[in-house]
Scaffold this motif. Structure first.
Motif, PDB file in Angstrom:
ATOM      1  N   ARG A 118       0.847  -1.199   0.000  1.00  0.00           N
ATOM      2  CA  ARG A 118       0.000   0.000   0.000  1.00  0.00           C
ATOM      3  C   ARG A 118       0.880   1.246   0.000  1.00  0.00           C
ATOM      4  NH1 ARG A 118      -5.083  -1.469   0.156  1.00  0.00           N
ATOM      5  NH2 ARG A 118      -5.664  -3.343   1.269  1.00  0.00           N
ATOM      6  N   ALA A 119       0.403   2.298  -0.670  1.00  0.00           N
ATOM      7  CA  ALA A 119       1.176   3.539  -0.778  1.00  0.00           C
ATOM      8  C   ALA A 119       1.501   4.109   0.598  1.00  0.00           C
ATOM      9  CB  ALA A 119       0.411   4.555  -1.620  1.00  0.00           C
TER      10      ALA A 119
ATOM     11  N   ASN B 103       4.912   6.270 -10.091  1.00  0.00           N
ATOM     12  CA  ASN B 103       5.462   5.029 -10.608  1.00  0.00           C
ATOM     13  C   ASN B 103       6.187   5.292 -11.920  1.00  0.00           C
ATOM     14  OD1 ASN B 103       5.996   2.417 -11.433  1.00  0.00           O
ATOM     15  ND2 ASN B 103       4.048   1.634 -10.694  1.00  0.00           N
TER      16      ASN B 103
ATOM     17  N   THR C 131       1.898   6.638 -13.238  1.00  0.00           N
ATOM     18  CA  THR C 131       0.826   6.590 -12.259  1.00  0.00           C
ATOM     19  C   THR C 131       1.259   7.350 -11.012  1.00  0.00           C
ATOM     20  OG1 THR C 131       0.192   4.413 -13.053  1.00  0.00           O
ATOM     21  CG2 THR C 131      -0.629   5.054 -10.894  1.00  0.00           C
TER      22      THR C 131
ATOM     23  N   TYR D 122       0.255   7.986  -7.161  1.00  0.00           N
ATOM     24  CA  TYR D 122      -0.561   7.374  -6.107  1.00  0.00           C
ATOM     25  C   TYR D 122      -1.063   8.467  -5.179  1.00  0.00           C
ATOM     26  CZ  TYR D 122       1.444   3.154  -7.996  1.00  0.00           C
ATOM     27  OH  TYR D 122       1.820   2.146  -8.852  1.00  0.00           O
TER      28      TYR D 122
ATOM     29  N   ASP E 211      -3.848   2.906  -2.127  1.00  0.00           N
ATOM     30  CA  ASP E 211      -3.514   2.407  -3.465  1.00  0.00           C
ATOM     31  C   ASP E 211      -2.433   1.348  -3.372  1.00  0.00           C
ATOM     32  OD1 ASP E 211      -5.313   4.134  -4.647  1.00  0.00           O
ATOM     33  OD2 ASP E 211      -3.803   5.647  -5.125  1.00  0.00           O
TER      34      ASP E 211
ATOM     35  N   ILE F 234       0.756  -0.698  -4.827  1.00  0.00           N
ATOM     36  CA  ILE F 234       1.913  -0.530  -5.704  1.00  0.00           C
ATOM     37  C   ILE F 234       2.481  -1.920  -5.950  1.00  0.00           C
ATOM     38  CG2 ILE F 234       4.198   0.489  -5.941  1.00  0.00           C
ATOM     39  CD1 ILE F 234       3.215   2.651  -3.940  1.00  0.00           C
TER      40      ILE F 234
END
Length: 108
Positions: A26-27, A52, A83, A85, A90, A92
Motif C-alpha cells: 500500500r502507498a 510510478n 501513475t 498514487y 492504493d 503498488i
C-alpha cells in the motif's frame, strides 16, 4: 514471498529499496518505510508524493504524427504514462520503480 520496490528522490542518482511480503504494498505503508529509511521528519507540513516510473506507452493521435521526409515513413510518437498514487490505500506492485517528491500537505 519477499518482494522489492525501488525508490529515489528528485536530484538523487541511486535507487534505494524497500522489502516487503506479498505481490504489492500500500502507498501509505511505502511512505512510512521511506520515512524510516531516510530519517525524515514526520511532523513537517510536507508529505511524500509517489509516482510510478514503470511506464506504459500509448500512441498519440494522428495530429501529432510526423513524416520522415527522406524515406516518407510515418513515425508514431509515443507518450509515457506515469501513475501518481494519490490515496494511501492504493496498491503498488512489486518491482516498481517509484519517484518520490516532497509536496506540501493539503487539508482533506
Amino acid at each position: 514471498m519477499s518482494s522489492l520496490v525501488h525508490f529515489k528522490f528528485k536530484g538523487t542518482r541511486n535507487f534505494h529499496q524497500v522489502t516487503f511480503n506479498g505481490l504489492s504494498i500500500r502507498a501509505g505503508e511505502l511512505k512510512n518505510e521511506i520515512v524510516k529509511i531516510k530519517n525524515l521528519d514526520r511532523s513537517s507540513s510536507l508529505t511524500l508524493q509517489l509516482k510510478n516510473l514503470s511506464t506504459k506507452k500509448g500512441k498519440l493521435n494522428k495530429k501529432f504524427q510526423r513524416r520522415k521526409i527522406s524515406h516518407d515513413v510515418k513515425h508514431t510518437h509515443t507518450h509515457i504514462i506515469h501513475t501518481v498514487y494519490e490515496d494511501d490505500s492504493d496498491l503498488i506492485p512489486r518491482n516498481s520503480q517509484i519517484y518520490v517528491t516532497m509536496v506540501t500537505r493539503t487539508a482533506r
